[in-house]
Structures are given as C-alpha cells and as structure tokens.
Motif scaffolding. Structure first.
Motif, mmCIF file in Angstrom:
data_model
loop_
_atom_site.group_PDB
_atom_site.id
_atom_site.type_symbol
_atom_site.label_atom_id
_atom_site.label_comp_id
_atom_site.label_asym_id
_atom_site.label_seq_id
_atom_site.Cartn_x
_atom_site.Cartn_y
_atom_site.Cartn_z
ATOM 1 N N GLU A 1 1.172 -1.096 -0.545
ATOM 2 C CA GLU A 1 -0.278 -0.296 -0.078
ATOM 3 C C GLU A 1 0.609 1.061 0.018
ATOM 4 O O GLU A 1 2.030 1.557 0.293
ATOM 5 N N ILE A 2 0.148 2.632 -0.940
ATOM 6 C CA ILE A 2 0.437 4.026 -0.263
ATOM 7 C C ILE A 2 -0.031 4.085 1.017
ATOM 8 O O ILE A 2 -1.696 4.470 0.450
ATOM 9 N N SER A 3 -0.003 4.971 2.060
ATOM 10 C CA SER A 3 -0.858 4.925 2.927
ATOM 11 C C SER A 3 -0.783 7.193 2.749
ATOM 12 O O SER A 3 -0.469 7.028 1.195
ATOM 13 N N SER A 4 -1.661 7.071 3.449
ATOM 14 C CA SER A 4 -2.835 8.374 3.169
ATOM 15 C C SER A 4 -1.843 9.962 3.241
ATOM 16 O O SER A 4 -0.706 10.008 3.883
ATOM 17 N N HIS A 5 -2.342 10.938 1.739
ATOM 18 C CA HIS A 5 -0.584 11.420 2.003
ATOM 19 C C HIS A 5 -2.328 12.191 0.486
ATOM 20 O O HIS A 5 -2.556 11.672 0.503
ATOM 21 N N GLU A 6 -1.263 13.456 0.834
ATOM 22 C CA GLU A 6 -2.035 13.947 0.326
ATOM 23 C C GLU A 6 -0.903 14.930 -1.819
ATOM 24 O O GLU A 6 -0.073 14.677 -1.110
ATOM 25 N N SER A 7 -1.168 15.404 -2.256
ATOM 26 C CA SER A 7 -1.003 16.221 -3.665
ATOM 27 C C SER A 7 -0.972 17.215 -3.607
ATOM 28 O O SER A 7 -2.705 17.726 -3.989
ATOM 29 N N SER A 8 -0.078 17.835 -4.471
ATOM 30 C CA SER A 8 -0.599 19.088 -4.627
ATOM 31 C C SER A 8 -1.399 19.815 -6.690
ATOM 32 O O SER A 8 -2.023 20.227 -6.671
ATOM 33 N N GLY A 9 -0.827 18.463 -7.052
ATOM 34 C CA GLY A 9 -2.145 17.946 -7.896
ATOM 35 C C GLY A 9 -2.737 16.717 -7.991
ATOM 36 O O GLY A 9 -2.738 16.368 -7.516
ATOM 37 N N ASP A 10 -4.257 17.292 -9.018
ATOM 38 C CA ASP A 10 -4.879 16.009 -9.268
ATOM 39 C C ASP A 10 -3.783 14.921 -9.870
ATOM 40 O O ASP A 10 -3.005 15.522 -10.746
ATOM 41 N N ALA A 11 -4.509 13.559 -9.744
ATOM 42 C CA ALA A 11 -4.039 12.759 -9.991
ATOM 43 C C ALA A 11 -5.048 11.677 -10.227
ATOM 44 O O ALA A 11 -5.940 11.488 -9.998
ATOM 45 N N LEU A 12 -4.426 10.555 -11.808
ATOM 46 C CA LEU A 12 -5.746 9.789 -12.154
ATOM 47 C C LEU A 12 -4.881 8.774 -12.237
ATOM 48 O O LEU A 12 -4.070 8.679 -12.704
#
Length: 116
Positions: A50-61
């Motif tokens: 898994e990749i744990s919960s995080h935020e990005s400054s960009g929209d991810a598809l």
C-alpha cells in the motif's frame, strides 16, 4: 532531441501493463515522464502492499491496468478493476491498497505555480 517520454519503446504498440513487473512484497514504479507540470508513472503492487494516506498538490488520475485496487479518497473507499480509472483531487488525502496484485498508470498534473 530529448525524449519527453522515457523508459518505454517509441513508435511501437505495447501492452502497457507488461512494461512493469510484479515483485513479491514490493511496489515497483517506472517513471515514463516527469517535470514541474506532470508525472506519468507505471506501478505494479504486490498483494497487500500500500501507499498510505497522503496529499498531492496536483490532481492524480489512477487507471487500473491489471488486478484490483482499493483507493481511499477522503473517507470514501473505491474498488477499481482493470479498465477503470479514478481522479484523486489535489489536496485531499488519498491512499492506495492492493487487495490483490495490480498494475496502474498514474498521471499527476500539477498547478503551474507548484512543483511536485
């Protein structure tokens, strides 16, 4: 001329999912393109990785190429199968879990004034 898309053959029809391999107990990534405005990456997740919960400054598809993934956006969970895609909006926490091994193509678009 510099190739903008790298690590993949040009001018050749390729099964995209075959361009990254599964390895037990690991998440494998293969960057195809990356700069201050976008990132294009293939991933292969072993089951239960898994990749744990995080935020990005960009929209991810995230587009699922093979297998099944559980993607959490905010507090809502989604199960995605091959051929399905979901947008993980910028600045909203998201996480990715391999309910079974899966592969995805992740495209992230960053705002002009922010870097990844």
């Amino acid at each position: 001329m510099e190739k903008l898309i790298k690590n993949i053959e040009h001018c050749m029809a390729l099964p995209l999912a075959d361009q990254v391999a599964f390895l037990p107990g690991q998440i494998i990534s293969k960057t195809l393109a990356q700069n201050n405005h976008h990132s294009l990456t293939l991933f292969a997740f072993a089951k239960d990785e898994e990749i744990s919960s995080h935020e990005s400054s960009g929209d991810a598809l995230a587009m699922i190429l093979d297998g099944t993934a559980r993607i959490t956006i905010g507090s809502k969970e989604y199960t995605l199968c091959p051929g399905e895609a979901i947008v993980m909006p910028a600045k909203i926490p998201h996480a990715i879990y391999a309910t079974e091994r899966f592969k995805m193509l992740l495209t992230v678009l960053f705002p002009e004034n922010e870097r990844p």
